[in-house]
Scaffold this motif. Structure first.
Motif, mmCIF file in Angstrom:
data_model
loop_
_atom_site.group_PDB
_atom_site.id
_atom_site.type_symbol
_atom_site.label_atom_id
_atom_site.label_comp_id
_atom_site.label_asym_id
_atom_site.label_seq_id
_atom_site.Cartn_x
_atom_site.Cartn_y
_atom_site.Cartn_z
ATOM 1 N N LEU A 321 8.406 46.896 14.721
ATOM 2 C CA LEU A 321 6.998 47.142 14.394
ATOM 3 C C LEU A 321 6.667 46.589 13.016
ATOM 4 N N SER A 322 7.551 46.890 12.065
ATOM 5 C CA SER A 322 7.328 46.458 10.689
ATOM 6 C C SER A 322 7.302 44.925 10.601
ATOM 7 N N GLN A 323 8.233 44.262 11.280
ATOM 8 C CA GLN A 323 8.286 42.791 11.242
ATOM 9 C C GLN A 323 7.085 42.163 11.951
ATOM 10 N N LEU A 324 6.610 42.822 13.013
ATOM 11 C CA LEU A 324 5.384 42.325 13.664
ATOM 12 C C LEU A 324 4.212 42.443 12.707
ATOM 13 N N GLY A 325 4.238 43.485 11.878
ATOM 14 C CA GLY A 325 3.223 43.618 10.833
ATOM 15 C C GLY A 325 3.266 42.435 9.882
ATOM 16 N N TYR A 326 4.484 42.022 9.496
ATOM 17 C CA TYR A 326 4.642 40.848 8.621
ATOM 18 C C TYR A 326 4.030 39.603 9.267
ATOM 19 N N HIS A 342 8.344 32.927 11.561
ATOM 20 C CA HIS A 342 8.973 34.251 11.486
ATOM 21 C C HIS A 342 9.175 34.814 12.893
ATOM 22 N N LEU A 343 8.229 34.536 13.781
ATOM 23 C CA LEU A 343 8.381 34.948 15.178
ATOM 24 C C LEU A 343 9.690 34.392 15.747
ATOM 25 N N SER A 405 11.724 32.727 6.539
ATOM 26 C CA SER A 405 10.420 33.093 7.100
ATOM 27 C C SER A 405 9.787 34.248 6.330
ATOM 28 N N LYS A 406 10.602 35.228 5.956
ATOM 29 C CA LYS A 406 10.039 36.411 5.294
ATOM 30 C C LYS A 406 9.528 36.057 3.897
ATOM 31 N N ASP A 407 10.324 35.261 3.180
ATOM 32 C CA ASP A 407 9.925 34.855 1.839
ATOM 33 C C ASP A 407 8.651 34.016 1.877
ATOM 34 N N SER A 408 8.564 33.161 2.900
ATOM 35 C CA SER A 408 7.371 32.318 3.030
ATOM 36 C C SER A 408 6.136 33.175 3.277
ATOM 37 N N ILE A 409 6.296 34.275 4.038
ATOM 38 C CA ILE A 409 5.153 35.164 4.279
ATOM 39 C C ILE A 409 4.704 35.788 2.959
#
Length: 666
Positions: A321-326, A342-343, A405-409
């Protein structure tokens, strides 16, 4: 420029469909072995063609045409068609690869289950539905795939249909998704009403015309209403607050589907759809802000709930859920490339974590409580290493795929100038610490520390080797059909980000699939300016705030659960009110059941009482009968049956007529 052949593209969704039909309708004939061989072959064919398609697409091939015309209504054509570009090709590979891993894994996980063939039939059908969704070139087919994955997820979550919790969970998933899909179909309807077409390319060509139009009778912009309606569909499917409530409960289904539905494929359909519709979303800053706020709330507050879960699968569910939020946050700041990137990376490491959790559940004889585990690394070496890799990727360790992916977000949110970007940046930064903390809380409790499983009678109907004395069970490594998918998923979880960040974010790979108005939303441009290669980015990552927050999360988890378990116990006492709120999932289920559902019941009962019983039965049906009876009872007074009465009436009638004529001619 090479061309993609229609026949090979058709084989991609149809191969799993054939496998599904074979396993589902002829499961008894072909037996267990036949069921898994034929479905795995179908998905394997699908995966191989998807990889070949991806290579062609990277060489510049594109495909966009109608395969079959279903019906024509005036100027509106309803058809089945494929649109294959970078976005589609990547999604096809992710869906088929994760599905293939899940198919292989299922052989080991479901080996004792009586519904073996049925399960293989469902997961192959799911793969077919998802492929139809991502390959579509029009909204009609997209909606077909959208509803089909919803239906199959209903069948899968309630797979053990004798379990009351599973039945409740699949009903909940179905109903919550109906709420989202209602918004989605309104959005599609508005697009159809104002453009007269369901075909993507034709809609995008007419998008600028939609931009200036007001929504009738309201002061709103039409494009904003369309985009928010479409996004409500994504909120249901991609489990965004407040329509996220179905996803944690859907853990009632068998573990392989948790990996398939809740990691890689179905929940990312919403993210895919918004990316595909980027030419529309770019025209409405209001809609983008709405997406950004919803994504930030989901990323932060669902992470908090992951901290207090004790069921191994629910911890992973809340992290999903949290990653879908990202991903949603990335969509909100117009970094569609980053959201899809990120997906993709998330699909691999989250599927790995779910299947790793499943392997632990097998080793623990179907006990899912992480408080009953500990020290498993000695007994389940492969599961231990692969789960560690998955956790490191999830928390965004530099060089792992999740980091890129996370850092890019986080960078993209930082570079955005939307009003909601400040709150979103706070949410994604705090989320880094929270993610690291609950991921490693689970990791330490399961694989390290004290062995808490001795002398515990194991739950579950699968326990055939226990004569009720709670003997000492030693966990064991799972069979190769379970560990092989773990190893194959661990490889992309480490490496895929490193090799694909350049083409996906800054190259031409998604260029014609995604439209960004760079003047209004410069986030991607700023990312491109700061990017100097994957190695540079990872090395720089060791000096950034997210890295130290993630490190702090891991260290905190280690201290809390390995060194001084009395600290979390103390926090549990001090923060009792907060934990109660968390255990009740922010009381959203309570509100849904006692306010929204009760309100709906009340309205329904009112309609039934007034509309059905009062108006329809009372007034229209019974009322008309009573009226006929009344007229009949009055007319009956004149029908006596005596001849002289009738003669008298006739004479009076003639007299009345003559009088009337006399008056007229007077």
């Amino acid at each position: 420029m090479s061309e993609l052949s229609l026949n090979s593209l058709l084989a991609v969704p149809l191969a799993p469909l054939v496998g599904s039909i074979a396993a589902g309708l002829f499961g008894k004939v072909i037996g267990r072995r036949g069921a898994h061989v034929i479905t795995i072959l179908g998905v394997l064919v699908s995966f191989i063609i998807s990889v070949m398609t991806l290579q062609e697409v990277m060489n510049g091939a594109r495909f966009n045409q109608t395969v079959y015309e279903w019906m024509t209504l005036g100027t509106l054509k309803m058809e089945v068609g494929f649109m294959v570009d970078g976005l589609t090709a990547m999604m096809m590979c992710v869906v088929t690869f994760v599905s293939l891993m899940v198919h292989v894994y299922t052989i080991g996980y479901m080996e004792e289950d009586p519904g073996y063939q049925r399960f293989f039939s469902y997961i192959s059908l799911f793969t077919f539905s998802m492929l139809m969704l991502v390959m579509s070139n029009n909204l009609l087919q997209l909606f077909f795939g959208w509803e089909a994955v919803g239906l199959v997820s209903y069948l899968l979550i309630g797979f053990w249909f004798k379990k009351p919790t599973a039945i409740f969970a699949n009903m909940k998933a179905f109903l919550v998704n109906r709420v989202g899909d209602f918004g989605f179909i309104l959005g599609i309807g508005l697009i159809l009403a104002y453009t007269g077409t369901l075909n993507y390319t034709e809609i995008f060509a007419k998008a600028p015309e939609l931009a200036g139009q007001p929504f009738p009778y309201m002061g709103w912009q039409l494009i904003t209403v369309i985009c928010i309606c479409l996004f409500i569909g994504a909120m249901g499917k991609s489990a965004q607050f407040p329509l996220h409530v179905w996803l944690p409960d859907s853990m009632e289904g068998p573990t392989p589907i948790s990996a398939l539905i809740h990691a890689a494929t179905m929940v990312t359909a919403g993210i895919f759809m918004v990316t595909r519709m980027s030419p529309l979303f770019e025209l409405s800053d209001t809609a983008l802000n709405f997406i950004l706020v919803i994504g930030s709330i989901t990323a932060l507050f669902m992470g908090f709930l992951g901290i207090i879960q004790n069921d191994i699968k629910r911890v992973v569910a809340y992290s999903t859920l949290s990653q879908l939020g990202y991903m949603t946050v990335a969509l909100g700041v117009s970094a569609y490339n980053v959201a899809v990137f990120h997906l993709m990376t998330h699909a691999f490491f989250k599927a790995l974590l779910f299947l790793g959790a499943g392997s632990v559940i097998i080793g623990m004889h179907h006990d899912q409580d992480i408080r009953n585990m500990g020290g498993l690394w000695k007994y389940m070496k492969i599961t231990w290493i692969t789960s560690l890799i998955g956790s490191l990727a999830l928390i965004g360790t530099p060089f792992f795929s999740g980091f890129y992916s996370k850092d890019s977000i986080i960078e993209a949110v930082h570079a955005s100038h939307l009003p909601a970007a400040g709150f979103a940046y706070f949410a994604v930064i705090v989320g880094v610490f929270v993610t690291a903390f609950y991921s490693f809380r689970m990791y330490f409790l399961v694989f390290h520390g004290k062995e808490n499983f001795h002398h515990k009678p194991f739950p579950g109907e699968h326990d055939h080797h226990d004569d009720g004395h709670g003997h000492d069970h030693t966990p064991h490594e799972s069979p190769w059909v379970v560990t092989l998918p773990l190893i194959l998923l661990a490889i992309p979880s480490v490496a895929i980000g490193y090799f694909t960040i350049q083409p996906e974010l800054f190259g031409d790979f998604l260029k014609d699939a995604v439209t960004i108005n760079l003047e209004a939303h410069p986030a991607m441009e700023e990312l491109a300016r700061e990017f100097h290669g994957a190695t540079e980015m990872a090395l720089h990552g060791f000096t950034t705030l997210p890295f130290f927050l993630a490190l702090a999360g891991v260290v905190t988890a280690f201290v809390f659960y390995m060194v001084a378990p009395q600290i979390p116990a103390m926090f549990a006492k001090v923060l009792r009110p907060l934990i109660v709120i968390g255990e009740n999932k922010y009381f959203l289920d309570w509100i849904n059941e006692n306010i929204i559902a009760a309100g709906a019941r009340l309205i329904g009962r009112g309609f039934w009482k007034i509309g059905d019983v009062g108006l329809i039965d009372g007034l229209i049906v019974n009322g008309s009968a009573k009226l006929v009876g009344l007229i009949g009872s009055i007319v009956r007074l004149f029908q006596t049956g005596y001849l002289y009465h009738y003669a008298l009436v006739m004479i009076l009638g003639v007299f009345a007529l003559m009088t009337w004529f006399a008056f007229l001619h007077h």
